[in-house]
Design an enzyme around this catalytic site. Structure first.
Site, mmCIF file in Angstrom:
data_model
loop_
_atom_site.group_PDB
_atom_site.id
_atom_site.type_symbol
_atom_site.label_atom_id
_atom_site.label_comp_id
_atom_site.label_asym_id
_atom_site.label_seq_id
_atom_site.Cartn_x
_atom_site.Cartn_y
_atom_site.Cartn_z
ATOM 1 N NE ARG A 18 -2.238 3.612 -10.917
ATOM 2 C CZ ARG A 18 -2.396 2.729 -11.878
ATOM 3 N NH1 ARG A 18 -3.498 2.735 -12.593
ATOM 4 N NH2 ARG A 18 -1.480 1.833 -12.134
ATOM 5 N NE ARG B 132 -7.205 3.275 -8.181
ATOM 6 C CZ ARG B 132 -7.087 2.299 -9.056
ATOM 7 N NH1 ARG B 132 -8.100 2.011 -9.861
ATOM 8 N NH2 ARG B 132 -5.985 1.587 -9.144
ATOM 9 C CG HIS C 204 -6.864 7.607 -2.104
ATOM 10 N ND1 HIS C 204 -5.780 6.979 -1.535
ATOM 11 C CD2 HIS C 204 -7.703 7.890 -1.080
ATOM 12 C CE1 HIS C 204 -5.956 6.903 -0.229
ATOM 13 N NE2 HIS C 204 -7.114 7.445 0.077
ATOM 14 C CB CYS C 205 -5.403 2.773 -5.232
ATOM 15 S SG CYS C 205 -4.418 3.392 -6.618
ATOM 16 C CB VAL C 206 -0.986 2.249 -3.091
ATOM 17 C CG1 VAL C 206 0.385 2.503 -2.471
ATOM 18 C CG2 VAL C 206 -1.678 1.110 -2.376
#
Length: 454
Positions: A32, A34, A28-30
């Site tokens: 989302r 993924r 994941h990122c900030v």
């Protein structure tokens, strides 16, 4: 959301992507999730989009991205727990999943973006810390709360300069981790490039060993020279480890790696990097000094599309270079105009919509958009409604026009328009507020004229 809600949405997502057996990689990122799956056809995209707590989704190469917003980390942990998979650190390499499958010019460009993003993202907290300190000092000075000649002011102002002056060392360390070489050695080589002793000799040429020409220059506060040199250094280090016996590796490899990288860096790579950095910064600066209002309008208008494709990371090195060379950035104010337009469109949708879920999303994402977190509002609402996208583009262009006309300043990385507004408090602050307000008013008027409705 509560812990129970996180587990509930996680279980539904797992079911709709084909079960845990269909996951080959998940991070994941900030904002989302993924996910890379084994069989894309098993993913029920439309049904995922309807889940409560999901703002939207999109494909990026072979990666399926589910936009959650600020609570993505909690949902990610719940997915890992339910699927019994190892948790990965949140990623900085925004495009890494895509570039492996892209070829040609597009693949090269994506690779460059991924490298810049992964190298610069880890050092942004340091830049933000020093930038915020600069903003606070500037505000206190402007309000007459402190004399800039005061020794306390001088102390903290010097502190605020450190991340920018020693930027090559921070970049070198981060690049060392990205290129999988010793980050301490990488930081050391970057430190050699920006040594004050060498900077003091800027413009002087010498010949190493009486043969190799070296032109001293000031590389403090630069980005590209360090990245190019550390990339070369990573290959030197790997070559050394391949041929140097283990018994003397700890002695020979660091010495050979640093010395060769320092020579090649000073003679070839740093001058090229310095020229590229100057070319890009002066090119963007030219756009504003020569086409000011038009350049600002273009930036404000196209930013939503950059956000949609992840291209906003391309602006990071320009921002870093501006902060290092000018002491301020002029790209951020244009993105502030675009973000403000997006947020107002979301709040307009909250006002006009008759659907409770849409109203809720309009209010929540509109507020976070004003703070400066815009992915939820863009993917949740703006990208879904053509009229909202048109209003965002026109509003962003109108606000950007003002930002470009007065070369509005922003002192560091932050959250625009209002999340870190203190960083806009320079002599151009009145124009910053005018630009943001114009973007908001124009976006609102456009939504009204376009007669947006559910």
């Amino acid at each position: 959301m509560t812990k129970k809600n996180y587990e509930d949405i996680a279980s539904k997502i797992l079911l709709l992507i084909g079960g845990k057996e269909n996951i080959s990689y998940c991070t994941h990122c900030v904002t989302r999730l993924r996910i890379t799956t084994k069989d894309k056809s098993l993913i029920k995209v439309d049904e995922i989009n309807k889940l409560s707590g999901v703002v939207g989704n999109q494909w990026s190469g072979e990666q399926f991205q589910i936009i959650i917003g600020n609570e993505v980390e909690d949902v990610y942990k719940a997915i890992c727990k339910l699927a019994d998979i190892k948790e990965e650190a949140s990623i900085d390499e925004n495009l890494d999943a895509n570039v492996k499958n892209e070829k040609g010019i597009k693949g090269i460009f994506s690779t460059l973006l991924e490298i810049l993003s992964s190298v610069l993202a880890p050092i942004i907290p340091a830049i933000v810390a020093c930038g915020l300190l600069q903003g606070l000092l500037y505000s206190a000075q402007s309000l007459g709360w402190i004399d800039p000649a005061n020794e306390t002011y001088t102390f903290f102002f010097t502190c605020s300069q450190v991340a920018f002056y020693f930027l090559p060392i921070l970049v070198g360390y981060s690049a060392g981790k990205r290129f999988k070489c010793n980050p301490i050695l990488a930081a050391t080589t970057a430190g050699i490039l920006m040594s004050p002793s060498f900077s003091a000799l800027a413009g002087t040429q010498i010949k190493l060993f009486g043969v190799i020409p070296v032109m001293y220059a000031g590389y403090a506060s630069t980005v590209i020279p360090a990245i190019l040199t550390v990339y070369f250094q990573s290959h030197v280090e790997r070559l050394c480890k391949r041929f140097v016996p283990k018994m003397i590796d700890i002695i020979v490899t660091p010495l050979v790696t640093v010395m060769i990288s320092a020579i090649v860096g000073w003679t070839i790579l740093a001058p090229i990097g310095g020229w590229l950095g100057t070319f890009v910064a002066e090119g963007i600066l030219w756009l504003y000094t020569s086409l000011g209002p038009i350049g600002g309008a273009i930036c404000g208008a196209v930013y939503p599309f950059m956000l949609m494709t992840g291209m906003q990371v391309a602006m990071s090195p320009i921002t870093v270079q501006n902060l290092a060379t000018l002491g301020y950035d002029f790209i951020y104010p244009c993105t502030a105009a675009s973000n403000a337009a997006m947020a107002v469109c979301a709040l307009y949708i909250f006002w006009k919509s008759k659907d409770e879920n849409t109203k809720s999303m309009g209010l929540s994402t509109g507020i976070t958009g004003l703070i400066g977190v815009t992915e939820p509002v863009f993917f949740g609402l703006i990208a879904k409604y053509k009229k909202a996208l048109i209003a965002t583009v026109v509003g962003g262009a109108a606000g950007g026009l003002v930002m470009g006309a007065f070369t509005v300043q922003y002192l560091s990385f932050g959250f625009v328009p209002f999340g870190t507004i203190v960083l806009a408090m320079t002599e151009t602050f009145p124009y910053y507020m005018i630009g943001v307000c114009i973007a908001m008013v124009v976006a609102f008027v456009m939504m009204y004229l376009l007669k947006w409705k559910d």
